[in-house]
Design a protein around this motif. Structure first.
Motif, mmCIF file in Angstrom:
data_model
loop_
_atom_site.group_PDB
_atom_site.id
_atom_site.type_symbol
_atom_site.label_atom_id
_atom_site.label_comp_id
_atom_site.label_asym_id
_atom_site.label_seq_id
_atom_site.Cartn_x
_atom_site.Cartn_y
_atom_site.Cartn_z
ATOM 1 N N TRP A 218 -20.081 6.733 2.738
ATOM 2 C CA TRP A 218 -18.721 7.012 2.292
ATOM 3 C C TRP A 218 -18.148 5.824 1.533
ATOM 4 N N ASP A 219 -17.493 6.097 0.412
ATOM 5 C CA ASP A 219 -16.770 5.055 -0.297
ATOM 6 C C ASP A 219 -15.291 5.120 0.085
ATOM 7 N N ASP A 220 -14.484 4.271 -0.542
ATOM 8 C CA ASP A 220 -13.064 4.204 -0.187
ATOM 9 C C ASP A 220 -12.355 5.541 -0.384
ATOM 10 N N GLU A 221 -12.696 6.226 -1.447
ATOM 11 C CA GLU A 221 -12.045 7.511 -1.723
ATOM 12 C C GLU A 221 -12.371 8.534 -0.648
ATOM 13 N N ASN A 222 -13.652 8.581 -0.227
ATOM 14 C CA ASN A 222 -14.051 9.493 0.836
ATOM 15 C C ASN A 222 -13.271 9.218 2.114
ATOM 16 N N ILE A 223 -13.190 7.938 2.476
ATOM 17 C CA ILE A 223 -12.522 7.555 3.723
ATOM 18 C C ILE A 223 -11.044 7.900 3.677
ATOM 19 N N ALA A 224 -10.392 7.616 2.562
ATOM 20 C CA ALA A 224 -8.967 7.932 2.428
ATOM 21 C C ALA A 224 -8.734 9.429 2.503
ATOM 22 N N ASP A 225 -9.603 10.221 1.885
ATOM 23 C CA ASP A 225 -9.475 11.679 1.933
ATOM 24 C C ASP A 225 -9.629 12.194 3.363
ATOM 25 N N ILE A 226 -10.606 11.653 4.086
ATOM 26 C CA ILE A 226 -10.839 12.071 5.473
ATOM 27 C C ILE A 226 -9.654 11.692 6.346
ATOM 28 N N ALA A 227 -9.129 10.490 6.142
ATOM 29 C CA ALA A 227 -7.978 10.036 6.921
ATOM 30 C C ALA A 227 -6.803 10.984 6.743
ATOM 31 N N MET A 228 -6.553 11.410 5.513
ATOM 32 C CA MET A 228 -5.431 12.284 5.239
ATOM 33 C C MET A 228 -5.662 13.699 5.747
ATOM 34 N N SER A 229 -6.831 14.261 5.450
ATOM 35 C CA SER A 229 -7.091 15.658 5.792
ATOM 36 C C SER A 229 -7.295 15.885 7.285
ATOM 37 N N GLU A 230 -7.831 14.883 7.993
ATOM 38 C CA GLU A 230 -8.125 15.054 9.412
ATOM 39 C C GLU A 230 -7.174 14.285 10.323
ATOM 40 N N GLY A 231 -6.206 13.584 9.732
ATOM 41 C CA GLY A 231 -5.259 12.828 10.540
ATOM 42 C C GLY A 231 -5.918 11.727 11.347
ATOM 43 N N ARG A 232 -6.627 10.834 10.651
ATOM 44 C CA ARG A 232 -7.358 9.765 11.328
ATOM 45 C C ARG A 232 -6.806 8.386 10.971
ATOM 46 N N ILE A 233 -7.041 7.443 11.850
ATOM 47 C CA ILE A 233 -6.656 6.048 11.665
ATOM 48 C C ILE A 233 -7.819 5.325 10.994
ATOM 49 N N VAL A 234 -7.551 4.679 9.873
ATOM 50 C CA VAL A 234 -8.604 3.972 9.151
ATOM 51 C C VAL A 234 -8.792 2.572 9.743
ATOM 52 N N LEU A 235 -10.036 2.237 10.046
ATOM 53 C CA LEU A 235 -10.383 0.901 10.527
ATOM 54 C C LEU A 235 -11.248 0.234 9.470
ATOM 55 N N SER A 236 -10.789 -0.901 8.955
ATOM 56 C CA SER A 236 -11.496 -1.548 7.851
ATOM 57 C C SER A 236 -11.100 -3.016 7.747
ATOM 58 N N ARG A 237 -11.920 -3.771 7.021
ATOM 59 C CA ARG A 237 -11.559 -5.142 6.655
ATOM 60 C C ARG A 237 -11.259 -5.230 5.156
ATOM 61 N N ASP A 238 -11.127 -4.066 4.522
ATOM 62 C CA ASP A 238 -10.895 -3.965 3.093
ATOM 63 C C ASP A 238 -9.410 -3.683 2.835
ATOM 64 N N ARG A 239 -8.689 -4.646 2.310
ATOM 65 C CA ARG A 239 -7.256 -4.471 2.069
ATOM 66 C C ARG A 239 -6.986 -3.396 1.033
ATOM 67 N N ASP A 240 -7.820 -3.333 -0.004
ATOM 68 C CA ASP A 240 -7.591 -2.346 -1.059
ATOM 69 C C ASP A 240 -7.679 -0.923 -0.520
ATOM 70 N N LEU A 241 -8.614 -0.672 0.375
ATOM 71 C CA LEU A 241 -8.712 0.647 0.996
ATOM 72 C C LEU A 241 -7.438 0.986 1.755
ATOM 73 N N LEU A 242 -6.932 0.032 2.525
ATOM 74 C CA LEU A 242 -5.754 0.276 3.355
ATOM 75 C C LEU A 242 -4.463 0.359 2.544
ATOM 76 N N LYS A 243 -4.516 -0.025 1.273
ATOM 77 C CA LYS A 243 -3.347 0.112 0.402
ATOM 78 C C LYS A 243 -3.266 1.494 -0.244
ATOM 79 N N ARG A 244 -4.300 2.296 -0.105
ATOM 80 C CA ARG A 244 -4.298 3.621 -0.725
ATOM 81 C C ARG A 244 -3.203 4.500 -0.118
ATOM 82 N N ALA A 245 -2.559 5.288 -0.971
ATOM 83 C CA ALA A 245 -1.427 6.107 -0.538
ATOM 84 C C ALA A 245 -1.810 7.132 0.521
#
Length: 258
Positions: A123-150
């Motif tokens: 999974w790349d950042d886009e996949n993870i952000a999509d999953i977080a939104m669609s499934e209501g999940r908490i993202v765990l990462s050390r990547d600031r750019d990923l966590l800045k996604r809307a």
């Protein structure tokens, strides 16, 4: 024209050099929301849990005004994601996670405890952000750019480097204390395991496994079989070292690969 922005607690350590050099006097050369400004200064919105402008609580959409005094606050554990807040008005039904590859071993530890942790190293950042939104999940990462996604509403910029300490960090932040359903999820695909009759899987077992073990579980998704084999005590010892000892669900087994 400028606004004074003060980051509190652990957020101060996330500010970029430019922010520190300016002494947090942010120039208002354009109309900008506090969310945009906070992230421009190096702090993902996932790390912010309260914002005050001139002593008044505001949300991420607040537009900075000349002379404003803004205070940005971090989380105060335990964070209950099932409760609505000003910054996160839509609560989650429960604490479920999606894990980035840069903390991939954390996903395995969460699953060992029986916690729902979606993970795939493809999974790349886009996949993870999509999953977080669609499934209501908490993202765990050390990547600031990923966590800045809307699309990322709930998340954690994991500070610890070692998986065991990362697990402690996440459990502490979200107030997850158990009891845990140890070894109740597939370590490969995160699916809850089901009990399976030994006779139904004899053809998949090695002779010594057939001789010494009688209780088995199976992943209904990928078909992987689990039992309390030699790996069991090693994992159990790790859990005891973390103060997360086994409960009644321990019989659900460790993984033994055939």
């Amino acid at each position: 024209m400028s606004a004074a922005i003060r980051f509190h607690g652990e957020l101060a350590g996330l500010m970029g050099p430019a922010a520190r050099a300016k002494g947090l006097a942010y120039p208002l050369d354009r109309r900008a929301s506090i969310k945009d400004v906070v992230e421009a200064l190096g702090v993902p919105h996932s790390e912010v849990y309260a914002i005050e402008a001139n002593g008044r609580p505001v949300d991420f959409g607040y537009l900075l005004e000349d002379g404003a005094q803004v205070d940005v606050h971090p989380a105060k554990p335990p964070v209950d994601v099932t409760k609505a807040t000003l910054l996160r008005p839509e609560p989650l039904p429960e604490a479920r996670f999606v894990v980035d590859v840069n903390v991939g071993r954390l996903a395995n530890l969460l699953r060992i405890l029986g916690l729902d942790a979606a993970f795939d190293n493809a999974w790349d950042d886009e996949n993870i952000a999509d999953i977080a939104m669609s499934e209501g999940r908490i993202v765990l990462s050390r990547d600031r750019d990923l966590l800045k996604r809307a699309k990322v509403v709930h998340g954690r910029l994991v500070r610890a480097e070692h998986p065991e300490e990362q697990l402690r960090e996440v459990l502490h932040l979200f107030g997850i204390q158990g009891p845990f359903a140890h070894f109740s999820r597939c370590l490969r695909c995160n699916t809850p395991l089901v009990s399976v009759d030994k006779q139904a899987i004899l053809h998949q077992l090695l002779p010594k496994t057939i001789k010494y073990y009688d209780v088995f579980s199976m992943c209904p998704s990928c078909g992987r079989i689990y039992w309390a084999g030699s790996h069991y005590e090693k994992v159990s010892e790790r859990l005891r070292g973390l103060g997360l000892g086994l409960g009644p669900e321990a019989r659900k087994t460790d993984e033994e690969r055939r």
